[in-house]
Design a protein around this motif. Structure first.
Motif, PDB file in Angstrom:
ATOM      1  N   GLU A  94       0.851  -1.183   0.000  1.00  0.00           N
ATOM      2  CA  GLU A  94       0.000   0.000   0.000  1.00  0.00           C
ATOM      3  C   GLU A  94       0.891   1.240   0.000  1.00  0.00           C
ATOM      4  N   ARG A 104      -0.941   6.763 -10.954  1.00  0.00           N
ATOM      5  CA  ARG A 104      -1.480   5.720 -11.818  1.00  0.00           C
ATOM      6  C   ARG A 104      -0.474   4.635 -12.189  1.00  0.00           C
ATOM      7  N   GLN A 107      -0.498   1.768  -9.587  1.00  0.00           N
ATOM      8  CA  GLN A 107      -1.708   1.009  -9.268  1.00  0.00           C
ATOM      9  C   GLN A 107      -1.708  -0.457  -9.711  1.00  0.00           C
ATOM     10  N   SER A 111      -1.998  -0.864  -3.792  1.00  0.00           N
ATOM     11  CA  SER A 111      -3.193  -0.058  -3.538  1.00  0.00           C
ATOM     12  C   SER A 111      -2.745   1.328  -3.082  1.00  0.00           C
ATOM     13  N   ILE A 112      -3.572   2.302  -3.369  1.00  0.00           N
ATOM     14  CA  ILE A 112      -3.276   3.701  -3.049  1.00  0.00           C
ATOM     15  C   ILE A 112      -4.184   4.161  -1.916  1.00  0.00           C
ATOM     16  N   TYR A 132      -9.101   8.710 -10.412  1.00  0.00           N
ATOM     17  CA  TYR A 132      -8.309   7.502 -10.674  1.00  0.00           C
ATOM     18  C   TYR A 132      -8.324   6.514  -9.517  1.00  0.00           C
ATOM     19  N   ILE A 133      -8.988   6.864  -8.431  1.00  0.00           N
ATOM     20  CA  ILE A 133      -9.108   5.936  -7.311  1.00  0.00           C
ATOM     21  C   ILE A 133     -10.008   4.770  -7.722  1.00  0.00           C
ATOM     22  N   THR A 134      -9.551   3.547  -7.486  1.00  0.00           N
ATOM     23  CA  THR A 134     -10.297   2.350  -7.854  1.00  0.00           C
ATOM     24  C   THR A 134     -10.871   1.695  -6.598  1.00  0.00           C
ATOM     25  N   LYS A 136     -10.057  -0.917  -5.155  1.00  0.00           N
ATOM     26  CA  LYS A 136      -9.033  -1.496  -4.272  1.00  0.00           C
ATOM     27  C   LYS A 136      -8.244  -0.413  -3.529  1.00  0.00           C
ATOM     28  N   ASP A 137      -8.474   0.848  -3.878  1.00  0.00           N
ATOM     29  CA  ASP A 137      -7.787   1.970  -3.248  1.00  0.00           C
ATOM     30  C   ASP A 137      -8.667   2.563  -2.142  1.00  0.00           C
TER      31      ASP A 137
END
Length: 202
Positions: A94, A104, A107, A111-112, A132-134, A136-137
Motif C-alpha cells: 500500500e 497511476r 496502481q 493499492s493507493i 483515478y481511485i479504484t 481497491k484503493d
C-alpha cells in the motif's frame, strides 16, 4: 532514494488497520501540513538503493508493506522499481500519498491511500486525482473541526470516489463531535482513530 526509516509495526489506519506491517518511510515532502506527525521525515534520512531497501524489507519477514513518507511519490521512479520487485515476490503493498502526485503507474502493483488535505492542514491535494481511485484503493480525510468536515462532505458530493473513504480525527480533536456528525449526516465513510497513537507505537 532517501529513506527515513524501515521498521515493523501494526498498520495504524486505513483499510488494513491492525495488520502487522513493514513500513518504508521515505524522506522529503512537498507539503508542510500544520498537524503533521512525521515532520522528522521532511529532511535527513539515508540514501539507499532499491536493492538495499529490498534486503532490509526481506529481513523484516512480513508480507504486507506500507510505503509512506514524507511524500513517497517524490521518489516515483525508484518506488515503481521497488513495486515491481515486491510484486514478483508476492508482497501486498500500500502507498500512502498526499494526493499531489500522479499515482497511476503504481496502481498495477499497489493499492493507493490518498490523503485529501483539509483546510486545517494549510495545504491542498490535487482533487482531479480522485477520478483515478479504484475500488481497491482508499481515500482519507484527516479532520480537525467543522470546517474540515464540511470540506470533506463537499468533496465527496462533487467527486465519485470508488474506493473506501475514511475520516480520521487529528490527534486532540473532539472525536465524539466528529463521530456524531458522521452519524447525523449519514456520511458514506468509516470513522477511524489512529491505532498507533492509542498504542503508543510508530
Amino acid at each position: 532514494m532517501i529513506v527515513s526509516e524501515i521498521f515493523r509495526s501494526l498498520q495504524g489506519e486505513g483499510k488494513n488497520q491492525g495488520r502487522p506491517c513493514t513500513f518504508i518511510r521515505l524522506a522529503g515532502c512537498n507539503l508542510r501540513c500544520a498537524w503533521c506527525d512525521t515532520s522528522y521525515a521532511w529532511e535527513g534520512g539515508e540514501e539507499m538503493s532499491v536493492t538495499e531497501v529490498l534486503d532490509q524489507v526481506w529481513l523484516q519477514n512480513m508480507t504486507y508493506i506500507s510505503i509512506t513518507g514524507g511524500e513517497p511519490l517524490l521518489w516515483a521512479e525508484e518506488v515503481l522499481e521497488l513495486l515491481k520487485k515486491f510484486n514478483l515476490h508476492g508482497y501486498t503493498v500500500e502507498i500512502e500519498t498526499n494526493g499531489t502526485r500522479d499515482f497511476r503507474a503504481m496502481q498495477p502493483y499497489a493499492s493507493i491511500c490518498m490523503d485529501v488535505k483539509c483546510p486545517s492542514s494549510g495545504e491542498k491535494s490535487d482533487l482531479s486525482l480522485l477520478r483515478y481511485i479504484t475500488p481497491k484503493d482508499s481515500v482519507k480525510f484527516v479532520v480537525a473541526d467543522d470546517e474540515d468536515l464540511l470540506y470533506a462532505r463537499a468533496v465527496m458530493a462533487h467527486y465519485e470516489i470508488r474506493g473506501e473513504v475514511f475520516i480520521s480525527p487529528v490527534e486532540g480533536a473532539d472525536y465524539r463531535a466528529i463521530a456524531d456528525y458522521i452519524v447525523e449526516e449519514n456520511l458514506p465513510v468509516r470513522f477511524q482513530v489512529q491505532l498507533h497513537k492509542i498504542l503508543g507505537v510508530k
